[in-house]
Write an enzyme that holds these catalytic residues in place. Structure first.
Site, PDB file in Angstrom:
ATOM      1  CG  ASN A 208      -0.220  -0.122   2.518  1.00 39.26           C
ATOM      2  OD1 ASN A 208       0.593   0.728   2.850  1.00 39.26           O
ATOM      3  ND2 ASN A 208      -0.499  -1.182   3.280  1.00 39.26           N
ATOM      4  CB  ILE A 305      -1.200  -7.383  14.177  1.00 42.17           C
ATOM      5  CG1 ILE A 305      -0.510  -8.231  13.103  1.00 42.17           C
ATOM      6  CG2 ILE A 305      -0.214  -7.026  15.294  1.00 42.17           C
ATOM      7  CD1 ILE A 305       0.602  -7.507  12.361  1.00 42.17           C
ATOM      8  CE  LYS A 340      -9.587  -4.853  13.190  1.00 40.17           C
ATOM      9  NZ  LYS A 340      -9.131  -5.963  12.332  1.00 40.17           N
TER      10      LYS A 340
END
Length: 400
Positions: A208, A305, A340
Site C-alpha cells: 500500500n 495483529i 478489535k
C-alpha cells in the site's frame, strides 16, 4: 527533576530568542545548571546581561577568548554538559550543523561535543518548508540530533504555519525526556509502522502507499517523553528514528511474530498499514507472461495483529489502533474499535484527494469509549506529539 544536570544552552539569532530566557528560568528552577552561549545574531534579540543574570553563570560568546582557549576551553565546555540545547535553532544554524561547519563558538561546540544535542527549530514558514531545510533536518535526525517542534502558529513576520518555535515548557519537557527524566521514564511502549509487503513471487508483492511517517514520528515523540520504544516497522520509505529498538519485518506474519516477541509492554500503538490479505501460494519463481493467459491469484487472510494483541494474555494496559478509511470515517472506526477490542482508535481519511497517505500532514479523530475528538489537520510530527502526550497522561494517571 533535573537536579545536578548540566545544560549547555546555545541561543541562536531569531525573534524567538526571548523564549530562551524563560527556558533558563525553568531549567534552574528544576535544579539544572545552565552554561549559556549567545551567538552574534542571538545578541541582536536578547542582551548578554539578561542571559547571564538568569543563568547565574558566565556567558560565552567568543571562540577566540585567549584565556579560555589556552586550555582548549571550547572542548571542555562542550564535554562538561549532560545535554546541548540549541534554541532557537535557525535555518542557518541547522545548515551549518548538517554541513559540519565550525566557524564560531556555537558551531565549534556542536562539532566538538560528545553529548546528545537537542534543537528547537524556529524560522519563517517558507524557510521551514524549503527543500534545503528539510534535507538538513533529515540529516540531523540521522546523525542522532533530537528535535522538538516547530509548531503551527502566527509568526513575527505576519505569516502563519509551521516554523514557530516550541514553547519553553515543551522544550523543557523534551530536555527531561532526553535526560531520561520524562513522564514515560521506565515505560515500555511498542509501536508498529509502515506497510507490509506480501510476496506474489520473488520480484512482485502486494503493498500500500504508507510511508511510515506517522508511526516514525510517534515513536520519536514517545522516545522524547522518556519511553523505551520498540519499533516494529515494515519496509517504509521514512527511516526509523534513532534512540529506539528497531525490528525490521516484511510481511504481516513476520510483524505479528515480532510484536508478540516484544511483549509485555505498558502500551502498544498499531500505526502500521498491514495488508489484510496475502497470496495463498507464493510462486517460487518469477511468473511469466505466456500463452496460457492471465494468472489467477488465490488469496488468504492475514493475521489480525491488533485484535490478537487486544485479547493477548500479555495485553498491554493501553492498546491503540489506527483506522485508515475512505468513507464514513468515524462510523467505521467506532465499529472497528469495538470489533478489535482495543482501547483507542485513531481514524483518518486517506482518500487520494486528502494527500494524507504518504504525505507530511494528517487529520485524525481520536475515538475512545467516552467519545470522539476531532483534531485539526496538522503535521504528522505534531499529531504524534499530541498523541504521545495523551498516552503519557493515561499511563501516569494525569488528566487527559
Amino acid at each position: 527533576m533535573l537536579a545536578d544536570k548540566r545544560i549547555l544552552l546555545i541561543i541562536g539569532g531569531g525573534i524567538a530568542a526571548y523564549k530562551a530566557l524563560e527556558l533558563i528560568r525553568l531549567l534552574r528552577g528544576a535544579g539544572a545548571a545552565v552554561s549559556p552561549v549567545l551567538t552574534r545574531a542571538g545578541a541582536q534579540f536578547v542582551t548578554p546581561l539578561s542571559v547571564a543574570a538568569l543563568a547565574g553563570s558566565p556567558l560565552h560568546q567568543d571562540l577566540f577568548d585567549l584565556t579560555a582557549e589556552a586550555e582548549m576551553g571550547h572542548i571542555q565546555l562542550s564535554r562538561a554538559a549532560d545535554l546541548v540545547v540549541v534554541t532557537p535553532c535557525t535555518a542557518d544554524l541547522m545548515a551549518k550543523m548538517a554541513g559540519g561547519h565550525a566557524d564560531d563558538l556555537a558551531t565549534t561546540l556542536l562539532m566538538a561535543t560528545d553529548k546528545r544535542v537537542l534543537i528547537a527549530p524556529a524560522m519563517n514558514v517558507r524557510m521551514w518548508e524549503h527543500p534545503a531545510t528539510q534535507r538538513n533536518l533529515a540529516r540531523l535526525r540521522a546523525d542522532g540530533v533530537l528535535v522538538t517542534g516547530p509548531t503551527h502558529g502566527d509568526m513575527a513576520c505576519g505569516e502563519h504555519g509551521p516554523g514557530r518555535m516550541a514553547e519553553p515548557a515543551d522544550i523543557f519537557a523534551a530536555i527531561g525526556a532526553a535526560l531520561h527524566d520524562g513522564p514515560l521514564k521506565g515505560r515500555r511502549i511498542l509501536v508498529t509502522s509502515g506497510p507490509t509487503h506480501e510476496p506474489i513471487d520473488p520480484v512482485r508483492y502486494i503493498a500500500n502507499r504508507s510511508s511510515g511517517a506517522q508511526g516514525t514520528a510517534l515513536a520519536a515523540a514517545l522516545r522524547d517523553l522518556g519511553a523505551k520504544v520498540t519499533f516494529v516497522t515494515g519496509p517504509a520509505t521514512v527511516p526509523p528514528p534513532p534512540g529506539v529498538q528497531v525490528l525490521h519485518v516484511e510481511t504481516a506474519r513476520q510483524m505479528l511474530e515480532a510484536v508478540e516477541g516484544a511483549l509485555p509492554a505498558d502500551a502498544a500503538v498499531f500505526a502500521a498499514a498491514v495488508a489484510d490479505w496475502r497470496v495463498a501460494q507464493e510462486a517460487t519463481q518469477k511468473m511469466k507472461k505466456d500463452a496460457s493467459g492471465l494468472p489467477v491469484l488465490a488469496f488468504a487472510e492475514n493475521p489480525d495483529i491488533l485484535a490478537t494483541v487486544s485479547r493477548h494474555r500479555l495485553r498491554p494496559g493501553l492498546v491503540v489502533g489506527f483506522a485508515a478509511e475512505t468513507e464514513n470515517v468515524i462510523a467505521h472506526a467506532q465499529a472497528k474499535r469495538l470489533r478489535k477490542g482495543c482501547d483507542w482508535m485513531v481514524a483518518n481519511d486517506v482518500s487520494p484527494a486528502t494527500g494524507i497517505m504518504g504525505g507530511t500532514e494528517n487529520a485524525v479523530h481520536l475515538i475512545t469509549e467516552t467519545g470522539t475528538e476531532n483534531w485539526p489537520r496538522l503535521p504528522k510530527t505534531e499529531v504524534a506529539a499530541r498523541l504521545a502526550a495523551r498516552i503519557a497522561a493515561h499511563l501516569t494517571g494525569q488528566p487527559e
